[in-house]
Design an enzyme around this catalytic site. Structure first.
Site, PDB file in Angstrom:
ATOM      1  N   SER A 128      64.532  52.203  47.407  1.00  0.00           N
ATOM      2  CA  SER A 128      63.764  52.030  48.644  1.00  0.00           C
ATOM      3  C   SER A 128      64.497  52.523  49.945  1.00  0.00           C
ATOM      4  O   SER A 128      64.567  53.908  49.882  1.00  0.00           O
ATOM      5  CB  SER A 128      63.339  50.209  49.081  1.00  0.00           C
ATOM      6  OG  SER A 128      62.116  50.678  49.706  1.00  0.00           O
ATOM      7  N   LEU A 129      64.658  51.756  51.035  1.00  0.00           N
ATOM      8  CA  LEU A 129      65.061  52.410  52.100  1.00  0.00           C
ATOM      9  C   LEU A 129      66.372  53.165  52.050  1.00  0.00           C
ATOM     10  O   LEU A 129      66.454  54.255  52.567  1.00  0.00           O
ATOM     11  CB  LEU A 129      65.339  51.352  53.217  1.00  0.00           C
ATOM     12  CG  LEU A 129      66.284  51.806  54.404  1.00  0.00           C
ATOM     13  CD1 LEU A 129      65.717  52.518  55.430  1.00  0.00           C
ATOM     14  CD2 LEU A 129      67.263  50.578  54.659  1.00  0.00           C
ATOM     15  N   HIS A 171      55.927  48.366  48.815  1.00  0.00           N
ATOM     16  CA  HIS A 171      55.693  49.150  47.636  1.00  0.00           C
ATOM     17  C   HIS A 171      54.442  48.591  46.939  1.00  0.00           C
ATOM     18  O   HIS A 171      54.174  49.195  45.498  1.00  0.00           O
ATOM     19  CB  HIS A 171      57.006  49.133  46.849  1.00  0.00           C
ATOM     20  CG  HIS A 171      58.235  49.826  47.441  1.00  0.00           C
ATOM     21  ND1 HIS A 171      58.232  51.018  47.972  1.00  0.00           N
ATOM     22  CD2 HIS A 171      59.323  49.194  48.127  1.00  0.00           C
ATOM     23  CE1 HIS A 171      59.336  51.209  48.446  1.00  0.00           C
ATOM     24  NE2 HIS A 171      59.905  50.156  48.504  1.00  0.00           N
ATOM     25  N   GLN A 219      56.393  56.804  47.559  1.00  0.00           N
ATOM     26  CA  GLN A 219      57.472  55.739  47.465  1.00  0.00           C
ATOM     27  C   GLN A 219      57.097  54.520  48.162  1.00  0.00           C
ATOM     28  O   GLN A 219      57.108  53.329  47.746  1.00  0.00           O
ATOM     29  CB  GLN A 219      58.954  56.118  48.047  1.00  0.00           C
ATOM     30  CG  GLN A 219      59.928  55.169  47.673  1.00  0.00           C
ATOM     31  CD  GLN A 219      60.808  54.903  48.958  1.00  0.00           C
ATOM     32  OE1 GLN A 219      60.537  54.575  50.053  1.00  0.00           O
ATOM     33  NE2 GLN A 219      62.121  55.183  48.646  1.00  0.00           N
ATOM     34  N   ARG A 261      58.979  53.616  59.847  1.00  0.00           N
ATOM     35  CA  ARG A 261      58.544  53.522  58.631  1.00  0.00           C
ATOM     36  C   ARG A 261      58.500  51.827  58.627  1.00  0.00           C
ATOM     37  O   ARG A 261      57.493  51.353  58.134  1.00  0.00           O
ATOM     38  CB  ARG A 261      59.575  53.988  57.747  1.00  0.00           C
ATOM     39  CG  ARG A 261      59.318  53.381  56.311  1.00  0.00           C
ATOM     40  CD  ARG A 261      60.267  53.935  55.159  1.00  0.00           C
ATOM     41  NE  ARG A 261      60.049  53.767  53.799  1.00  0.00           N
ATOM     42  CZ  ARG A 261      60.910  52.745  53.307  1.00  0.00           C
ATOM     43  NH1 ARG A 261      61.711  51.983  53.780  1.00  0.00           N
ATOM     44  NH2 ARG A 261      60.575  52.598  52.215  1.00  0.00           N
ATOM     45  N   GLN A 310      66.819  47.070  52.004  1.00  0.00           N
ATOM     46  CA  GLN A 310      66.559  45.984  52.644  1.00  0.00           C
ATOM     47  C   GLN A 310      67.024  44.621  51.808  1.00  0.00           C
ATOM     48  O   GLN A 310      66.667  44.430  50.751  1.00  0.00           O
ATOM     49  CB  GLN A 310      65.287  45.716  52.959  1.00  0.00           C
ATOM     50  CG  GLN A 310      64.723  46.567  54.396  1.00  0.00           C
ATOM     51  CD  GLN A 310      63.498  46.454  54.893  1.00  0.00           C
ATOM     52  OE1 GLN A 310      62.581  47.492  55.166  1.00  0.00           O
ATOM     53  NE2 GLN A 310      63.174  45.432  55.318  1.00  0.00           N
TER      54      GLN A 310
END
Length: 308
Positions: free
Chosen positions: A91-92, A200, A249, A116, A10
Site C-alpha cells: 500500500s503506502l 482500498h 491502487q 494522499r 500503515q
C-alpha cells in the site's frame, strides 16, 4: 543472492521507530530534517515523542513511514548493500519503493503521501468507515461473506496479506455485521482495526480522483529499479503507467500474496524489509516457505544482513 527490498505500509509505525539507526547513521536524522522542512512539521519529534494518536493520524503516518523506509534504504546503500532485482511495498510502501527507485523525488514523495492521507480521510466521514482483519478463513470464503452481509452498504476484501489473513473494508455498520458472520463461516478471529478509513475499497473513489489531479502536477519517472505494483502485480513500462497504477491502487485491493509469489517465481530468494518492524517479513514467511527474510531497522540487524 536474488534480492528484493520491500517497504511496509500503515500499521508498522511506532513511537521511537528508527532511533537506533539514527544514533549511528546521520543520514537518518538528516532525512527527517529534510522532510520536516518540506512539510512544515517536526517529523523527527513526532516520530520519537508521539503521542501515538498523533503519529497514527493517516496524514502523519504516511509521510513518517515513507521517511523511515527511505532512510533505511539509504543506510543500506551507504554501507554497501546489494542493489535489489526488485522492489515492492505494501500500500503506502509502494510510494516508498518508487522514491527509492528514482521514480519520485523525496520531496514530492513525502508531500504526495501526506496529501494522499488527507484525501483518504476526507473521502469518508469519521466513524462511518472501517476495516477488520479476518484470520483463518480463505480468500473466497471472505469474499462470499462480504457479498452476503453487505446489503446496501459497501463491504469488500481489500488486503490479501497472507494465506488465511485478509483485511476487509467498508461502511462501519457492514464491518460490524461481518465480524459475527465471518466467525460463523469458520474464521478464527475478526479483529476491527484502529482506523476509520476503509482504504482500498470503492469508498475511496473520490480520494482516487483527487490523487489523479495531484499526480498530474508531479514529475514521475520510470524507476531505475523495477517496482512491482499492488494493483496489478506487474512492473510499469512507462512513467504514465506508474501514475495510473498509484491512482488505481487507492480504491483497489492490495494483492500482496500474489506479489510475493510473483517475486519468488521470478527468482527472488531474499526479502529485506526496509523500514520499521517486521510486519512484511512475517507475511512473506507465510507466503513463501523457506524464504530468507530480514529487516534492517537497527544497526545490528543491518550489519547481520550485510555480512550474509
Amino acid at each position: 543472492m536474488s534480492l528484493a527490498i520491500v517497504f511496509p505500509g500503515q500499521g508498522s509505525q511506532a513511537v521511537g521507530m528508527m532511533s537506533a539507526l539514527a544514533e549511528q547513521y546521520n543520514v537518518v536524522k538528516d532525512l527527517y530534517v529534510e522532510a520536516s522542512d518540506v512539510l512544515g512539521v517536526d517529523m523527527w519529534k513526532m516520530t520519537q515523542e508521539g503521542p501515538i494518536e498523533q503519529l497514527s493520524q493517516t496524514e502523519n503516518t504516511q509521510p513518517a513511514l515513507l521517511i523511515a523506509g527511505v532512510a533505511a534504504w539509504r543506510v543500506w546503500q551507504a554501507e554497501g548493500g546489494a542493489t535489489p532485482s526488485l522492489m515492492a511495498g505494501h500500500s503506502l510502501g509502494e510510494y516508498t519503493a518508487l522514491v527509492c527507485a528514482g521514480a519520485l523525488s523525496f520531496a514530492d514523495g513525502v508531500t504526495l503521501v501526506r496529501d494522499r492521507g488527507r484525501y483518504m480521510q476526507a473521502a469518508v466521514p469519521e466513524g462511518e468507515g472501517g476495516m477488520a482483519a479476518i484470520i483463518g478463513l480463505d480468500d473466497d470464503a471472505v469474499k462470499k461473506v462480504c457479498a452476503e452481509v453487505a446489503g446496501d452498504d459497501v463491504l469488500q476484501a481489500v488486503n490479501f496479506n497472507a494465506p488465511g489473513q485478509v483485511v476487509i473494508a467498508g461502511s462501519a455498520n457492514a464491518i460490524e455485521r461481518a465480524a459475527g458472520a465471518m466467525k460463523e463461516a469458520g474464521a478464527k478471529r475478526a479483529l476491527p482495526l484502529p482506523v476509520s478509513i476503509p482504504a482500498h475499497s470503492s469508498l475511496m473513489s473520490s480520494a482516487s480522483a483527487k490523487l489523479a489531479e495531484r499526480l498530474a502536477g508531479i514529475d514521475v519517472q520510470l524507476p531505475t529499479i523495477n517496482v512491482l505494483h499492488n494493483c496489478n502485480v506487474s512492473v510499469a513500462t512507462s512513467a504514465e503507467q506508474v501514475s495510473a497504477n498509484l491512482v488505481t491502487q487507492l480504491d483497489s485491493p492490495v494483492r500482496w500474496v500474489e506479489s510475493v509469489e510473483k517475486m519468488h517465481a521470478d527468482g527472488i530468494t531474499t526479502f529485506v524489509e526496509s523500514g520499521p518492524g517486521k510486519v512484511l517479513g512475517g507475511m512473506i514467511k507465510r507466503i513463501v516457505r523457506g524464504a530468507n527474510v530480514a529487516c534492517i531497522d537497527t544497526p545490528q540487524a543491518l550489519q547481520s544482513q550485510l555480512s550474509n
